[in-house]
Design an enzyme around this catalytic site. Structure first.
Site, PDB file in Angstrom:
ATOM      1  NE  ARG A 232      -4.302  -1.305   0.020  1.00  0.00           N
ATOM      2  CZ  ARG A 232      -4.445  -2.354  -0.792  1.00  0.00           C
ATOM      3  NH1 ARG A 232      -3.464  -2.712  -1.599  1.00  0.00           N
ATOM      4  NH2 ARG A 232      -5.570  -3.038  -0.817  1.00  0.00           N
ATOM      5  CD  GLU A 261      -2.905   2.968  -5.440  1.00  0.00           C
ATOM      6  OE1 GLU A 261      -1.703   2.689  -5.292  1.00  0.00           O
ATOM      7  OE2 GLU A 261      -3.804   2.131  -5.633  1.00  0.00           O
ATOM      8  CG  HIS A 293      -2.835  -1.151  -6.956  1.00  0.00           C
ATOM      9  ND1 HIS A 293      -3.250  -0.418  -5.887  1.00  0.00           N
ATOM     10  CD2 HIS A 293      -2.843  -2.444  -6.522  1.00  0.00           C
ATOM     11  CE1 HIS A 293      -3.504  -1.205  -4.861  1.00  0.00           C
ATOM     12  NE2 HIS A 293      -3.252  -2.452  -5.224  1.00  0.00           N
TER      13      HIS A 293
HETATM   14  C1  COI Z   1      -5.929  -5.958  -2.962  1.00  0.00           C
HETATM   15  O1  COI Z   1      -6.480  -7.013  -3.282  1.00  0.00           O
HETATM   16  O2  COI Z   1      -5.946  -5.534  -1.786  1.00  0.00           O
HETATM   17  C2  COI Z   1      -5.225  -5.186  -3.973  1.00  0.00           C
HETATM   18  O3  COI Z   1      -4.416  -4.373  -3.650  1.00  0.00           O
HETATM   19  C3  COI Z   1      -5.648  -5.381  -5.380  1.00  0.00           C
HETATM   20  C4  COI Z   1      -6.829  -4.518  -5.656  1.00  0.00           C
HETATM   21  C5  COI Z   1      -6.396  -3.280  -6.302  1.00  0.00           C
HETATM   22  C6  COI Z   1      -7.816  -5.166  -6.515  1.00  0.00           C
END
Ligand code: COI
Length: 327
Positions: A232, A261, A293
């Site tokens: 993150r 982001e 991401h």
């Molecule tokens: C998550 O699954 O926590 C991710 O970071 C991916 C998401 C952007 C779909």
């Protein structure tokens, strides 16, 4: 059973939801828009909604509750974008997904290797027909000490995969995983920072982890350290990282996530003037890799995200225990 899907991607998720709707006898509506106050009304008549990583603050959770929604299912592992305390308080169910950790682990290892071998620079120059070797000297992973911060499912997968690469492995986690101690040396945070050539982040976005890598953390790192973040954005103080890159304290950074982001990643902003000077600065550095991401984004994971979402909603409706339904 009824579900309204926000932020659906018609080019990959939609066919999966159509398939699941047939299998589960599900009626679903959808929009490509992310949920906002302006489009809450679309969910009227649907007791459950599916979202992705857009912010769901207390006011928005309330608005959905007011529209009759009783279950928010996020198609992500992380739930830091939802005001969980508030949702619990008002009696809104929340569920998330838990796709295989190897997908993000592979991506993190790819970014480690790309950074150590300066591949962005090599490919950029090759495109311009500069096939010389100057400035392209890499480092061998097997000669590096790699530090893994956070040894949950993804950190664990990174460690297991890297165990075959010949590098020394250190890890930091407030809750060490005993089973990993045979292949990794657990240490305290400062020792890890001061010892490792490569530091890869796999910790959750909690209050305690806000700016885990800040000015002080960068100041005790080995000169030339490589930083990889597939977790993150808020784990890194971006301003301090930029200074550390300018000073050479940090030798390279590969970031799949960024502090600001939201409103950029997962959207096509081509041609727009982006109000994100830190991102622009990072993009100008030859030793920085930014990806939007995408560490999670494989065929398998997209299917798992949709499938687990529908299952959570079913299980919640029929009172079946499912650890992915948080409350
Ligand atoms: C998550 O699954 O926590 C991710 O970071 C991916 C998401 C952007 C779909």
């Amino acid at each position: 059973m009824k579900l309204f899907v926000y932020g659906i991607r018609e080019y990959d998720e939609l066919p999966y939801f159509e398939q699941l709707a047939r299998g589960y006898g599900l009626t679903f509506g959808y929009t490509t828009e992310y949920p906002s106050m302006e489009n809450v009304h679309l969910a009227a008549g649907y007791p459950a909604i599916s979202i992705i990583t857009n912010r769901m603050d207390a006011a928005l959770v309330d608005a959905f509750y007011g529209a009759g929604v009783r279950h928010i299912a996020t198609r992500s592992v992380g739930t830091d974008h939802i005001d969980l305390d508030h949702a619990r308080e008002i009696g809104m169910h929340v569920s998330h997904v838990n796709y295989p950790p190897e997908t993000v682990a592979d991506y993190a290892i790819m970014l480690i290797l790309m950074s150590l071998r300066k591949i962005t620079y090599i490919l950029d120059r090759a495109r311009l027909q500069d096939f010389s070797l100057q400035g392209k000297l890499g480092r061998d992973l097997c000669d590096c000490t790699v530090g893994v911060i956070g040894t949950g499912q993804i950190g664990r997968a990174v460690i297991c995969h890297l165990a075959g690469c010949g590098c020394r492995l250190y890890a930091y986690d407030p809750y060490p995983d005993e089973e990993l101690s045979e292949i990794v040396t657990y240490t305290d945070f400062e020792t890890l920072l001061g010892t490792c050539d490569v530091i890869t982040l796999h910790a959750p976005a909690t209050k305690e982890n806000f700016h885990l890598l800040d000015k002080d953390a960068f100041s005790i790192m080995r000169p030339g350290a490589v930083i990889v973040n597939t977790a993150r954005g808020i784990l890194i103080d971006t301003k301090a990282l930029i200074t550390a890159l300018e000073d050479g304290r940090v030798g390279a950074a590969a970031l799949d996530v960024l502090e600001d982001e939201n409103g950029l990643y997962f959207l096509n902003r081509m041609g727009d003037c982006l109000a994100n000077p830190q991102m622009a600065l990072l993009r100008s550095f030859p030793n920085v890799i930014l990806s939007p991401h995408t560490a999670f984004y494989t065929e398998k994971v997209v299917w798992v995200m949709a499938e687990q979402t529908v299952r959570c909603i079913c299980d919640c409706v029929y009172g079946v225990d499912n650890p992915l339904v948080l409350f």
